[in-house]
Design a protein around this motif. Structure first.
Motif, PDB file in Angstrom:
ATOM      1  N   HIS A  61       0.867  -1.172   0.000  1.00 48.61           N
ATOM      2  CA  HIS A  61       0.000   0.000   0.000  1.00 48.61           C
ATOM      3  C   HIS A  61       0.907   1.227   0.000  1.00 48.61           C
ATOM      4  N   SER A  66      -3.749   7.136  -2.476  1.00 58.11           N
ATOM      5  CA  SER A  66      -2.874   5.979  -2.306  1.00 58.11           C
ATOM      6  C   SER A  66      -3.439   4.822  -3.114  1.00 58.11           C
ATOM      7  N   GLU A 109       1.500   5.538  -0.970  1.00 54.00           N
ATOM      8  CA  GLU A 109       0.908   6.846  -1.253  1.00 54.00           C
ATOM      9  C   GLU A 109       1.212   7.248  -2.698  1.00 54.00           C
TER      10      GLU A 109
END
Length: 554
Positions: free
Chosen positions: A165, A268, A167
């Motif tokens: 994950h 993100s 940004e």
């Protein structure tokens, strides 16, 4: 080329200037640069904006002219020419740098409350005018450029699931380096990866040079979080990221991919990651002409699991340009002859410098996979009359991609305009489209009585079952040409018309932006265009995200 970033840095390129003069039939006077008498940049009139209020929702806000010019342009030739010539442009009224999703939400809320517009900004590498501000006559409200580059953290990595994950403001270079440090690759390597951002890749529906192995951005991105006009757009149970295939779900990810900043700001994304390949190597093959090279790439596209990570084919014009950029004295054709005679003592072999083309190969995978890929490429090379000429030429050809933009901008100083434009073309119409497009550019150039002759080349960059991604490169001299950038744009527009007439698509991965939006009326049916506008209205009824790109240009 100065610095030490690339393999050609610090080396003399003695063949470049003679190549340009011979190929384009013009004389280059290096003592006379363009734009020396340029006027000062003229700002478009701005509406009042509460900078202090905006600053409370950001880590930093700037209203400096330099920052606003940078954030109101991208990297197409029109943008660079406008900046260097002092052309008056509408630029953002302010630039804001959020550092987290909360900041993003606050900025969008302020825009909604105070009738501001928001245009997201990543690495500024777009070549479609996607970050340009609409004229003040079209959009009188203040415009805020939201620079995402401070939102650059890797939030988590799941090695077991092969996901991360991240940004959206992280640059490709930073993402690659951090993932490599952890033992992973992201598999996505567009030409601009050093400077472009994850959010920009998603917004423009990007593709990378290693698509054969890892897929395009839509194959890599598994989920997104987007700040829209009414809050965060996300999908997942109790805040979890829904990152698997799910039937019956409203798929926000597929809607956002390719939305070009018009539906919200990508905060993100969850992306796929892979273990670093055990082995990586380069290769290159020369073919007697473009037709042999095309038949080779068609067979490469059918290799399935044995297909190399990248296989690109340069036409003769590109091949000769690459040869002119070689700092070594030995020609590539001489290298080919030596490669042949090292295996066969006496052979009669001829490669015509005016016809020969080159394919560059990148192999990635386990040792067994790379060895199998090399065997397959060797077999297909021989089948189509090709000669393998080694890893160094393949590596140089691969790296040259990263330097083209610098060459283009340097050439502008000496009265040359150049640009690349890409398309997707079915195999069945590939050769006819290339011939027609090159002829159209030559015809348009001649009709305007422009100096010398244009340079027009092309290369095949990504392979698919049904066709290829095809890049064209067009360069012309603009010495003593009035409104030079507009003239260049007219010819480029004519070339796109020819591409569409011969079955090519509007864009493979650069997006539509404002540069190509005028073609959509002929491509989208009225019902589809209406559906796009209704979707925009549902997401953003007040048109806060007012970049006016693609289907939302009107």
């Amino acid at each position: 080329m100065k610095g030490n970033r690339y393999s050609l840095s610090g080396k003399r390129l003695d063949g470049l200037l003679p190549f340009i003069e011979s190929e384009m039939m013009v004389k280059v006077d290096i003592s006379k640069e363009a734009f020396l008498d340029r006027c000062d940049f003229s700002e478009a009139s701005s509406q009042p904006i509460d900078v202090d209020l905006l600053g409370k929702a950001s880590s930093f806000v700037s209203i400096s002219v330099a920052e606003r010019i940078r954030h109101g342009t991208g990297h197409c030739q029109e943008d660079i020419y406008a900046i260097r010539s002092g052309e008056a442009l509408r630029i953002p009224d302010a630039v804001a740098w959020p550092i987290n999703e909360d900041h993003l939400c606050e900025i969008v809320s302020l825009a909604k409350a105070h009738l501001w517009c928001v245009i997201p900004f990543g690495g500024g590498t777009n070549v479609s005018q996607a970050t340009r501000c609409p004229p003040i006559q079209v959009e009188p409200r203040p415009i805020i450029s939201v620079d995402m580059t401070q939102m650059n953290r890797i939030l988590w990595v799941s090695e077991e699931n092969g996901l991360a994950h991240v940004e959206a403001g992280i640059t490709g270079r930073a993402l690659v380096e951090e993932m490599n440090r952890r033992g992973f690759t992201i598999g996505h390597e567009p030409d601009s990866y050093e400077f472009s951002t994850l959010g920009g890749w998603i917004a423009t529906k990007a593709s990378g040079m290693k698509r054969n192995k890892y897929g395009n951005i839509e194959d890599i991105v598994r989920g997104v979080r987007v700040v829209g006009a009414n809050g965060v757009l996300a999908h997942g149970y109790k805040g979890a990221n829904g990152c698997g295939r799910e039937a019956g779900s409203f798929d926000i990810t597929s809607l956002i991919i390719g939305s070009e900043g018009c539906l919200g700001v990508i905060g993100s994304a969850v992306i796929r990651i892979w273990r670093l390949p055990k082995k990586k190597d380069f290769g290159s093959v020369l073919f007697p002409d473009f037709e042999h090279g095309i038949r080779f790439t068609k067979n490469v596209s059918e290799l399935g699991r044995m297909i190399p990570a990248s296989c690109r084919l340069l036409d003769n014009e590109h091949f000769r340009l690459g040869h002119a950029l070689r700092p070594e004295s030995e020609s590539i054709i001489d290298t080919a002859k030596r490669a042949i005679t090292s295996f066969i003592a006496s052979i009669s072999f001829s490669l015509d410098p005016k016809k020969v083309v080159c394919a560059t190969i990148l192999y990635e995978g386990s040792s067994e996979e790379v060895n199998n890929q090399k065997k397959a490429i060797g077999r297909l090379s021989r089948m189509h009359g090709g000669v393998q000429v080694g890893a160094s030429i393949g590596r140089a050809g691969y790296e040259l991609t990263f330097m083209i933009a610098y060459l283009r901008d340097f050439a502008m100083s000496y009265h040359f305009l150049g640009e690349s434009f890409e398309t997707f073309v079915p195999w069945s119409g590939l050769l006819a489209l290339i011939t027609a497009t090159k002829e159209r550019i030559l015809k348009e150039h001649k009709a305007r009585d422009l100096p010398g002759k244009p340079f027009v080349g092309c290369r095949v960059t990504q392979l698919y079952h049904e066709g290829v991604c095809l890049y064209f490169y067009f360069c012309m001299s603009f010495k003593n040409v009035a409104s030079a950038s507009a003239v260049f744009t007219e010819i480029e527009h004519a070339a796109r018309e020819e591409i569409l007439e011969h079955g090519g698509l509007l864009s493979h991965h650069h997006g539509v932006g404002k540069v190509r939006s005028s073609f959509l009326q002929a491509i989208n049916s009225p019902a589809l265009q209406e559906a796009a506008l209704l979707t925009k209205h549902a997401f953003d009824p007040e048109n806060i995200f007012a970049a006016r790109n693609g289907a939302y240009a009107s």
